[in-house]
Design a protein around this motif. Structure first.
Motif, PDB file in Angstrom:
ATOM      1  N   LYS A  51       0.859  -1.187   0.000  1.00  0.00           N
ATOM      2  CA  LYS A  51       0.000   0.000   0.000  1.00  0.00           C
ATOM      3  C   LYS A  51       0.891   1.233   0.000  1.00  0.00           C
ATOM      4  O   LYS A  51       1.771   1.379   0.843  1.00  0.00           O
ATOM      5  N   LYS A  52       0.658   2.085  -0.988  1.00  0.00           N
ATOM      6  CA  LYS A  52       1.363   3.361  -1.064  1.00  0.00           C
ATOM      7  C   LYS A  52       0.333   4.467  -0.983  1.00  0.00           C
ATOM      8  O   LYS A  52      -0.867   4.215  -1.021  1.00  0.00           O
ATOM      9  N   SER A  53       0.783   5.703  -0.896  1.00  0.00           N
ATOM     10  CA  SER A  53      -0.154   6.809  -0.692  1.00  0.00           C
ATOM     11  C   SER A  53      -1.085   7.021  -1.887  1.00  0.00           C
ATOM     12  O   SER A  53      -2.235   7.405  -1.717  1.00  0.00           O
ATOM     13  N   THR A  54      -0.624   6.744  -3.099  1.00  0.00           N
ATOM     14  CA  THR A  54      -1.454   7.020  -4.282  1.00  0.00           C
ATOM     15  C   THR A  54      -1.845   5.779  -5.067  1.00  0.00           C
ATOM     16  O   THR A  54      -2.639   5.873  -5.997  1.00  0.00           O
ATOM     17  N   LEU A  55      -1.281   4.630  -4.735  1.00  0.00           N
ATOM     18  CA  LEU A  55      -1.624   3.422  -5.478  1.00  0.00           C
ATOM     19  C   LEU A  55      -1.389   2.184  -4.632  1.00  0.00           C
ATOM     20  O   LEU A  55      -0.826   2.244  -3.549  1.00  0.00           O
ATOM     21  N   LEU A  56      -1.841   1.053  -5.157  1.00  0.00           N
ATOM     22  CA  LEU A  56      -1.670  -0.241  -4.502  1.00  0.00           C
ATOM     23  C   LEU A  56      -0.951  -1.172  -5.469  1.00  0.00           C
ATOM     24  O   LEU A  56      -1.204  -1.132  -6.669  1.00  0.00           O
ATOM     25  N   GLU A  57      -0.067  -1.991  -4.958  1.00  0.00           N
ATOM     26  CA  GLU A  57       0.610  -2.986  -5.777  1.00  0.00           C
ATOM     27  C   GLU A  57       0.259  -4.365  -5.226  1.00  0.00           C
ATOM     28  O   GLU A  57       0.383  -4.607  -4.029  1.00  0.00           O
ATOM     29  N   LEU A  58      -0.171  -5.263  -6.130  1.00  0.00           N
ATOM     30  CA  LEU A  58      -0.529  -6.621  -5.744  1.00  0.00           C
ATOM     31  C   LEU A  58       0.342  -7.591  -6.533  1.00  0.00           C
ATOM     32  O   LEU A  58       0.402  -7.506  -7.765  1.00  0.00           O
ATOM     33  N   TYR A  59       0.999  -8.486  -5.822  1.00  0.00           N
ATOM     34  CA  TYR A  59       1.850  -9.498  -6.446  1.00  0.00           C
ATOM     35  C   TYR A  59       1.316 -10.866  -6.033  1.00  0.00           C
ATOM     36  O   TYR A  59       1.475 -11.283  -4.892  1.00  0.00           O
ATOM     37  N   PHE A  60       0.641 -11.539  -6.970  1.00  0.00           N
ATOM     38  CA  PHE A  60       0.074 -12.855  -6.708  1.00  0.00           C
ATOM     39  C   PHE A  60       1.041 -13.937  -7.184  1.00  0.00           C
ATOM     40  O   PHE A  60       1.643 -13.814  -8.253  1.00  0.00           O
ATOM     41  N   THR A  61       1.182 -14.997  -6.402  1.00  0.00           N
ATOM     42  CA  THR A  61       1.876 -16.205  -6.844  1.00  0.00           C
ATOM     43  C   THR A  61       1.029 -17.398  -6.434  1.00  0.00           C
ATOM     44  O   THR A  61       0.356 -17.360  -5.396  1.00  0.00           O
ATOM     45  N   CYS A  62       1.053 -18.422  -7.257  1.00  0.00           N
ATOM     46  CA  CYS A  62       0.294 -19.630  -6.919  1.00  0.00           C
ATOM     47  C   CYS A  62       1.153 -20.857  -7.164  1.00  0.00           C
ATOM     48  O   CYS A  62       1.970 -20.899  -8.085  1.00  0.00           O
ATOM     49  N   GLU A  63       0.974 -21.827  -6.312  1.00  0.00           N
ATOM     50  CA  GLU A  63       1.623 -23.138  -6.408  1.00  0.00           C
ATOM     51  C   GLU A  63       0.558 -24.156  -6.057  1.00  0.00           C
ATOM     52  O   GLU A  63      -0.238 -23.941  -5.155  1.00  0.00           O
ATOM     53  N   GLY A  64       0.550 -25.250  -6.797  1.00  0.00           N
ATOM     54  CA  GLY A  64      -0.399 -26.295  -6.464  1.00  0.00           C
ATOM     55  C   GLY A  64      -0.537 -27.300  -7.571  1.00  0.00           C
ATOM     56  O   GLY A  64       0.311 -27.403  -8.460  1.00  0.00           O
ATOM     57  N   LYS A  65      -1.634 -28.043  -7.495  1.00  0.00           N
ATOM     58  CA  LYS A  65      -1.878 -29.067  -8.497  1.00  0.00           C
ATOM     59  C   LYS A  65      -3.374 -29.176  -8.756  1.00  0.00           C
ATOM     60  O   LYS A  65      -4.198 -28.836  -7.904  1.00  0.00           O
ATOM     61  N   ALA A  66      -3.671 -29.641  -9.953  1.00  0.00           N
ATOM     62  CA  ALA A  66      -5.052 -29.861 -10.346  1.00  0.00           C
ATOM     63  C   ALA A  66      -5.144 -31.235 -10.991  1.00  0.00           C
ATOM     64  O   ALA A  66      -4.242 -31.643 -11.726  1.00  0.00           O
ATOM     65  N   THR A  67      -6.206 -31.938 -10.716  1.00  0.00           N
ATOM     66  CA  THR A  67      -6.437 -33.217 -11.378  1.00  0.00           C
ATOM     67  C   THR A  67      -7.206 -32.918 -12.656  1.00  0.00           C
ATOM     68  O   THR A  67      -8.293 -32.332 -12.626  1.00  0.00           O
ATOM     69  N   LEU A  79      -1.724 -32.549 -12.342  1.00  0.00           N
ATOM     70  CA  LEU A  79      -0.888 -31.617 -13.091  1.00  0.00           C
ATOM     71  C   LEU A  79      -0.352 -30.552 -12.137  1.00  0.00           C
ATOM     72  O   LEU A  79      -1.124 -29.738 -11.625  1.00  0.00           O
ATOM     73  N   PRO A  80       0.957 -30.560 -11.868  1.00  0.00           N
ATOM     74  CA  PRO A  80       1.505 -29.497 -11.019  1.00  0.00           C
ATOM     75  C   PRO A  80       1.523 -28.180 -11.807  1.00  0.00           C
ATOM     76  O   PRO A  80       1.843 -28.165 -12.998  1.00  0.00           O
ATOM     77  N   MET A  81       1.157 -27.109 -11.134  1.00  0.00           N
ATOM     78  CA  MET A  81       1.075 -25.814 -11.808  1.00  0.00           C
ATOM     79  C   MET A  81       1.593 -24.719 -10.900  1.00  0.00           C
ATOM     80  O   MET A  81       1.554 -24.830  -9.678  1.00  0.00           O
ATOM     81  N   SER A  82       2.060 -23.653 -11.534  1.00  0.00           N
ATOM     82  CA  SER A  82       2.463 -22.460 -10.793  1.00  0.00           C
ATOM     83  C   SER A  82       2.198 -21.265 -11.688  1.00  0.00           C
ATOM     84  O   SER A  82       2.138 -21.384 -12.910  1.00  0.00           O
ATOM     85  N   GLY A  83       2.031 -20.126 -11.067  1.00  0.00           N
ATOM     86  CA  GLY A  83       1.761 -18.919 -11.841  1.00  0.00           C
ATOM     87  C   GLY A  83       2.050 -17.681 -11.022  1.00  0.00           C
ATOM     88  O   GLY A  83       2.254 -17.747  -9.808  1.00  0.00           O
ATOM     89  N   ALA A  84       2.058 -16.563 -11.722  1.00  0.00           N
ATOM     90  CA  ALA A  84       2.303 -15.282 -11.058  1.00  0.00           C
ATOM     91  C   ALA A  84       1.536 -14.198 -11.801  1.00  0.00           C
ATOM     92  O   ALA A  84       1.304 -14.300 -13.010  1.00  0.00           O
ATOM     93  N   LEU A  85       1.146 -13.188 -11.069  1.00  0.00           N
ATOM     94  CA  LEU A  85       0.425 -12.059 -11.650  1.00  0.00           C
ATOM     95  C   LEU A  85       0.761 -10.813 -10.842  1.00  0.00           C
ATOM     96  O   LEU A  85       0.692 -10.834  -9.609  1.00  0.00           O
ATOM     97  N   VAL A 123      -6.078 -20.180 -14.349  1.00  0.00           N
ATOM     98  CA  VAL A 123      -6.563 -20.715 -15.628  1.00  0.00           C
ATOM     99  C   VAL A 123      -5.554 -20.458 -16.744  1.00  0.00           C
ATOM    100  O   VAL A 123      -5.351 -21.303 -17.616  1.00  0.00           O
ATOM    101  N   LEU A 124      -4.890 -19.323 -16.708  1.00  0.00           N
ATOM    102  CA  LEU A 124      -3.872 -19.044 -17.721  1.00  0.00           C
ATOM    103  C   LEU A 124      -2.614 -19.885 -17.534  1.00  0.00           C
ATOM    104  O   LEU A 124      -1.810 -20.015 -18.458  1.00  0.00           O
ATOM    105  N   ALA A 125      -2.437 -20.483 -16.378  1.00  0.00           N
ATOM    106  CA  ALA A 125      -1.284 -21.351 -16.136  1.00  0.00           C
ATOM    107  C   ALA A 125      -1.508 -22.770 -16.661  1.00  0.00           C
ATOM    108  O   ALA A 125      -0.564 -23.551 -16.737  1.00  0.00           O
TER     109      ALA A 125
END
Length: 178
Positions: A51-67, A79-85, A123-125
């Motif tokens: 959190k900054k005074s004029t904007l917000l920065e969000l850094y998402f990371t994901c790790e996991g698996k889907a059948t 299927l092991p998957m990972s992603g970032a946004l 989903v994009l991963a």
């Protein structure tokens, strides 16, 4: 789409600086978006929020698996998957999400539902072709794979018989070149 308050981040009361949030995502999360490609899912999402005074920065990371089901054999596998946004949230006159890296919220907004961003990141991963790991190493035995192997173009070439008329024409070409 509104899932629950678990994915609504109220940033109004947060101090400026870095904050960390962690979420567990399962199949129910994807069902709420009518996404049915996952037979089961287990993901850990980490959100580094600045959190900054004029904007917000969000850094998402994901790790996991889907059948998922294999695109070739239709067998289920994990299927092991990972992603970032990365996402920057600015404030302006009206809501605008035209840019995939910058989100504009109206002035006076004090919370953000970030479930859509988590959904899109995962989903994009997903790879375009989901191939069972047993196919690559040859350990998967399946009737579908046997049939695909029988019908492969390489096998057909070996089995193809040539028309004797063409063979005679080929002989003429060979004789002509001598």
């Amino acid at each position: 789409m509104k899932l629950s308050n678990d994915f609504v981040l109220s940033f109004f009361g947060l101090k400026e600086g870095k904050h960390k949030f962690e979420y567990r995502i399962d199949k129910q999360f994807f069902e709420s978006y009518s996404f049915d490609e996952f037979l089961d899912a287990d993901f850990t999402i980490v959100l580094d929020f600045v959190k900054k005074s004029t904007l917000l920065e969000l850094y998402f990371t994901c790790e996991g698996k889907a059948t998922v089901t294999c695109d070739l054999s239709n067998e289920a596998f994990e299927l092991p998957m990972s992603g970032a946004l990365d996402l920057v949230v600015k404030f302006g006159e009206e809501y605008n999400d035209d840019n995939e890296e910058v989100l504009i919220l109206p002035h006076g907004e004090h919370q953000l539902d970030h479930s859509q961003f988590i959904y899109e990141m995962i989903v994009l991963a997903v790879p375009l072709k989901k191939i069972h790991p047993g196919i690559a190493d040859g350990s998967l035995k399946s009737d579908v794979l046997k049939k695909l192997d029988e019908l492969s173009p390489e096998k057909k070439k070996d089995k193809e018989e040539t028309d004797p008329r063409w063979d005679d024409l080929k002989k003429l070409l060979i004789d002509k070149n001598k």
